[in-house]
Design a protein around this motif. Structure first.
Motif, PDB file in Angstrom:
ATOM      1  N   PRO A 284      -1.190  -9.578   8.343  1.00 58.68           N
ATOM      2  CA  PRO A 284      -1.684  -9.034   7.077  1.00 58.68           C
ATOM      3  C   PRO A 284      -1.620 -10.063   5.956  1.00 58.68           C
ATOM      4  O   PRO A 284      -2.509 -10.074   5.096  1.00 58.68           O
TER       5      PRO A 284
ATOM      6  N   VAL B  67      -4.635 -12.131   6.183  1.00 56.04           N
ATOM      7  CA  VAL B  67      -5.815 -11.363   5.802  1.00 56.04           C
ATOM      8  C   VAL B  67      -5.837 -11.140   4.290  1.00 56.04           C
ATOM      9  O   VAL B  67      -6.869 -11.261   3.643  1.00 56.04           O
TER      10      VAL B  67
ATOM     11  N   TYR C  97       1.552  -2.747   4.153  1.00 53.86           N
ATOM     12  CA  TYR C  97       0.284  -2.317   4.746  1.00 53.86           C
ATOM     13  C   TYR C  97      -0.521  -1.485   3.773  1.00 53.86           C
ATOM     14  O   TYR C  97      -1.750  -1.554   3.733  1.00 53.86           O
ATOM     15  N   ILE C  98       0.180  -0.657   2.976  1.00 58.53           N
ATOM     16  CA  ILE C  98      -0.531   0.150   1.987  1.00 58.53           C
ATOM     17  C   ILE C  98      -1.208  -0.765   0.972  1.00 58.53           C
ATOM     18  O   ILE C  98      -2.392  -0.599   0.652  1.00 58.53           O
TER      19      ILE C  98
ATOM     20  N   LEU D 136      -2.035  -3.836   1.438  1.00 59.52           N
ATOM     21  CA  LEU D 136      -3.120  -4.544   2.123  1.00 59.52           C
ATOM     22  C   LEU D 136      -4.388  -3.692   2.173  1.00 59.52           C
ATOM     23  O   LEU D 136      -5.478  -4.158   1.858  1.00 59.52           O
ATOM     24  N   LEU D 137      -4.224  -2.420   2.562  1.00 62.11           N
ATOM     25  CA  LEU D 137      -5.391  -1.540   2.635  1.00 62.11           C
ATOM     26  C   LEU D 137      -6.049  -1.420   1.271  1.00 62.11           C
ATOM     27  O   LEU D 137      -7.274  -1.461   1.155  1.00 62.11           O
TER      28      LEU D 137
ATOM     29  N   LEU E  32      -7.967  -4.551   0.517  1.00 67.85           N
ATOM     30  CA  LEU E  32      -9.186  -4.657   1.322  1.00 67.85           C
ATOM     31  C   LEU E  32     -10.266  -3.706   0.825  1.00 67.85           C
ATOM     32  O   LEU E  32     -11.455  -3.989   0.929  1.00 67.85           O
TER      33      LEU E  32
END
Lengths: 252, 383, 291
Positions: free
Chosen positions: C227, C230, C268-269, C271-272, C275
């Motif tokens: 992540p 990314v 991750y939250i 990251l989302l 994105l």
């Protein structure tokens, strides 16, 4: 009112004016060619019409309807089909399913009906297939029906792209360099087909093309572009003799 | 070799192009139907897992193989299906209702995942689905009032028409088989209708699909929803088969296993998904076999080739130590994946097609028929 | 406030380790457009090599470190030769699967060799602290930050200022064209794998004082580093480090200020969310296909 009309269409990428206040109109049943040196903004105009790019300013009308803000997939539903300069076929599918995708705008079945493959879906499939077969016959594609695209030569792919566009039964077709990469014989075939498109299927044609022999053979009118601007508009002979066009090509 | 003479458009639409298919698939179905009365309960149990994995494999195939949208988050969809079933069952909801509800809910969540995925390509999509799966895993572990947290949940046997169906009974096997067959038939139907073609079109060229009137966003969401819903149904069966579920069952490892199912089976073919499922499920029994029987067999072989009793026993104990090493399963997984990618990219189904063609064309078969083309793709960043 | 700074520094240190692993991802991606899912496992292996040299054979820390980096560079070339070279030019999906397979293999085999216990490497920085007023910062964390800054600068210079770096960027844009222009594409790819394995080893060794080395550490940290890469926009060297630091800081802040459980999902939250707003990451290029 014209059949198709672009009004002072502009596309700017930062400071670069790819298309700069271009206006033109296409009459129903006409074959209109856009010519111009590389980078003149010809393909950009097509990409504006098919909504791959959003115009910086200007409006596009088709059948007296403003289509500037339509989503890209609706352009096809309105009856405008296109081909691509560098061929955008569905590589890993058969010729037949490529052509059937062209029928997409005519499909009416719902997802749940398709999951069960109800008689209505089956009947629809047969109708689509019949239409596709007509196009296959029109363009002499019978030998390739079940072949995968990835194994076919360039010339054939070019014809298949035309076929896919025709399968959608368009009213207006945009041909982006239909003869690029074709040999003399194939270009000859292409010019016959383009004329037949109009005479037999009643399709209006807007075409970007480099090959002047093809342009001369088929077009009613020609628009010459350079640096995103219209240099000249008129019959093929007029445009080719226009001093600005000669200068743009010869660099004088 | 059989040449088909087509006389009707129907010939290209029907699922079984010629009578030979009826015979072979009829035989296969017959074998599958008698299986529970012939085979041992252990084998049957494995077969149930094959059905479940194959169902998920087909679901993943719709999304990844046909629509071209990668997902490493399918374990999360499986978990959502499983937990929905477990939760609803606790409140006395009958099986058919919670089975459907689990599928619908998972499909809905799949569609919700599909929306943000619209703008993402390639690895960005992969990491987004991984992130989604992690978040689901964490929610399952923390939302204790519903999921019972890390303690996990028990699931009672399926109750069909008031009769409890044990997870080891033939009826449960038939249920799983029916779900698999229906999934496959539904997918085949989809593939021969406009939606399926739109999926494939999106996979190969979004631009062209759009210019042909395909609403790319809508179809991507549809593909996500269908794939998730099928996985949700499989999740219900998975929960019943295990009779106990907890968050750590639905990890990234499981999602990778699903990808392996379609990779090893052969991407882009439904046959492949089933073959891949058989393969994945068989790895465990194979390792057990390796652990239990191989040392003896190898020692036996050593003995026949003139090794002394002492040496044979030595070999046996060495092999036994090796076979019971902890990481053996992972290493075998790794080797299998690499070997398949290197030597048989078309997967098990591709191998089967080659063998079939070899016999059909004998003695004219050419190796070059299936030679892979190097494509040296230009940068995928310019998409 | 003091807590905040402490958390920030440990977050940045952890983030630098993520960033170093992410650098490996980015290097391989920049040069070959392959996402190497075994990158974390290369880091783990590098850590084990260093542990073997330093902890088991009792070599000097720096010698052991250098030895591990050299050994892993060779190993990276070997892995490229065996797994990636034969399928160079085939679809991305195949190569990604091959690296996933390689990752499985490395994890299991190192579990067989070194066992499943946790190992710790003693470093010259293990004990020391730096005091600024009432602020106490551990040397090991600062060393990670410093090393990352140095490595990142070197790699950036390498990619943007040297001929070999340019050759790598060229072969990622169009392998065939690069080959026709006389760039030895195969050797370039092989060198990239060597460098990325070496960078991974640095991450593994620097990590050792912060966390233990065990056979799954590569998977765990790889899943944080991915992540990070990314987030930074896959393909950008500064992006990888910034992404790594962001992930590290978010994780350590969430661990400190939020309820239990947020620590693992917060990155991750974020990251989302990023994105959704910027599908090509923070420093990624948004290029669209020409038709």
């Amino acid at each position: 009112m014209s059949y198709f009309r672009a009004e002072s269409l502009s596309l700017h990428f930062g400071g670069l004016k790819a298309v700069d206040a271009v206006s033109f109109a296409v009459e129903k049943g006409e074959i209109l060619s856009i010519i111009g040196p590389n980078g003149a903004g010809k393909s950009s105009i097509f990409n504006l019409i098919s909504r791959i790019y959003r115009p910086t300013s200007g409006r596009i009308f088709f059948e007296d309807q403003d289509i500037t803000e339509q989503p890209p997939y609706d352009i096809a539903r309105l009856g405008i089909a296109r081909t691509f300069q560098n061929i955008e076929l569905f590589e890993n599918a058969s010729v037949l399913s490529n052509l059937l995708v062209g029928r997409h705008r005519h499909s009416t079945t719902q997802l749940w009906q398709e999951l069960l493959f109800l008689p209505s879906v089956r009947a629809g499939e047969k109708v689509h297939r019949r239409r596709v077969e007509q196009v296959i016959e029109f363009l002499d594609l019978e030998p390739y029906r079940d072949k995968l695209i990835s194994g076919l030569p360039y010339g054939v792919r070019k014809v298949i792209e035309l076929a896919r566009a025709l399968c959608s039964e368009p009213k207006l077709i945009l041909l982006d360099e239909p003869s690029s990469g074709l040999n003399v014989e194939e270009t000859g075939d292409m010019s016959f087909w383009i004329r037949d498109l109009r005479s037999e299927l009643g399709v209006t044609v807007l075409m970007v093309e480099h090959d002047m022999s093809l342009v001369n053979r088929v077009s009613d009118r020609v628009i010459a572009l350079n640096y995103g601007r219209v240099l000249a508009m008129g019959s093929p002979a007029e445009v080719q003799q226009h001093p600005d066009v000669v200068a743009a090509y010869l660099g004088a | 070799m059989r040449f088909l003479f087509k006389t009707d458009y129907e010939d290209d639409i029907r699922l079984f192009p010629h009578s030979g298919y009826f015979v072979s698939y009829g035989l296969l179905l017959a074998v599958l139907l008698i299986a529970p009365y012939v085979l041992s309960s252990y084998v049957m149990s494995q077969l149930v897992f094959v059905c479940i994995y194959a169902t998920v494999g087909v679901a993943l195939l719709i999304l990844t193989g046909f629509t071209g949208q990668a997902s490493l988050g399918h374990a999360a969809f499986l978990a959502i299906g499983a937990y929905t079933a477990a939760y609803l069952q606790k409140y006395g909801v009958p099986f058919p209702v919670y089975f459907l509800a689990a599928g619908l809910l998972t499909g809905l969540i799949g569609a919700l995942v599909g929306f943000p995925a619209l703008r993402l390509q390639g690895i960005y999509l992969v990491i987004a689905t991984i992130s989604f799966a992690f978040i689901v895993e964490e929610i399952l572990a923390r939302w204790e009032s519903v999921t019972n947290g890390n303690e996990g949940m028990r699931i009672k046997a399926v109750s069909l028409f008031g009769v409890a169906v044990s997870r080891d009974s033939p009826t449960f096997y038939f249920l799983c088989l029916a779900v698999l067959v229906l999934t496959i038939v539904g997918t085949l139907n989809l593939l021969r209708s406009p939606t399926g073609r739109a999926f494939v079109a999106i996979r190969d060229s979004e631009t062209a699909a759009r210019s042909m009137g395909v609403n790319v966003a809508l179809y991507k969401v549809k593909s996500f929803a269908i794939s998730a819903a099928i996985t949700g149904f499989a999740g219900v069966l998975f929960a019943h088969k295990l009779s106990f579920i907890s968050p750590e069952m639905f990890t990234l490892q499981l999602s990778i296993e699903f990808i392996i199912v379609i990779l090893i089976g052969g991407a882009f073919s439904l046959h492949g998904a089933v073959l891949g499922a058989i393969f994945i499920v068989m790895i465990d029994p194979f390792l057990t076999y390796l652990k239990d029987d191989m040392p003896g067999i190898i020692a036996g072989i050593a003995a026949t080739f003139g090794a002394g009793t002492q040496a044979a026993a030595n070999v046996q104990s060495k092999v036994a130590t090796f076979a019971s090493l902890n990481g053996l399963k992972g290493a075998i997984y790794g080797i299998i994946i690499v070997l398949f990618v290197l030597f048989e990219p078309l997967g098990l189904y591709g191998r089967w097609l080659k063998i079939k063609l070899f016999f059909q064309l004998f003695p004219l078969y050419k190796r070059a028929t299936f030679k892979r083309q190097k494509i040296y793709v230009k940068s995928e960043r310019n998409r | 406030m003091l807590d905040f700074v402490q958390q920030l520094v440990s977050g940045v240190a952890l983030g630098c380790v993520y960033g170093l692993i992410a650098l490996g991802f980015v290097l391989v991606y920049k040069a070959t457009e392959v996402v190497n899912f075994a990158q974390g496992d290369l880091m783990m292996l590098g850590g084990f090599f260093a542990f073997t040299f330093i902890g088991m054979m009792g070599l000097n820390y720096w010698i052991g470190f250098a030895g591990a980096v050299a050994a892993m560079a060779l190993f990276g070339m070997l892995a490229e030769r065996v797994v990636v070279r034969p399928i160079l030019g085939y679809p991305q999906f195949s190569i990604i699967m091959a690296t996933i397979g390689l990752g499985y293999f490395l994890r299991s085999v190192s579990g067989m060799i070194w066992g499943t216990d946790d190992f710790k490497i003693d470093t010259p920085f293990s004990q020391g602290v730096l005091r600024i007023g009432s602020l106490v910062l551990a040397d090991d964390k600062l060393s990670v930050i410093a090393a990352t800054a140095i490595l990142c600068t070197l790699l950036w210079l390498f990619f943007n200022k040297t001929t070999l770096g340019t050759a790598m960027r060229a072969s990622s844009e169009n392998m065939l064209a690069a080959y026709y222009m006389g760039i030895p594409v195969k050797r370039v790819v092989s060198i990239v794998w060597a460098i990325s394995a070496a960078v991974a080893t640095c991450a593994g060794v620097l990590l050792a004082p912060i966390t233990f080395i065990h056979s799954n550490v590569g998977l765990v940290l790889g899943l944080k580093a991915f992540p990070a890469a990314v987030l930074g926009g896959f393909g950008s060297i500064p992006g990888a480090v910034v992404g790594g630091v962001l992930i590290g800081v978010i994780e350590s802040m969430a661990g400190f200020y939020l309820a239990e459980g947020w620590k693992d999902v917060a990155p991750y939250i974020v990251l989302l969310a990023v994105l959704l707003l910027k599908p090509e990451g923070l420093f990624g290029l948004h290029v669209r296909k020409k038709v």
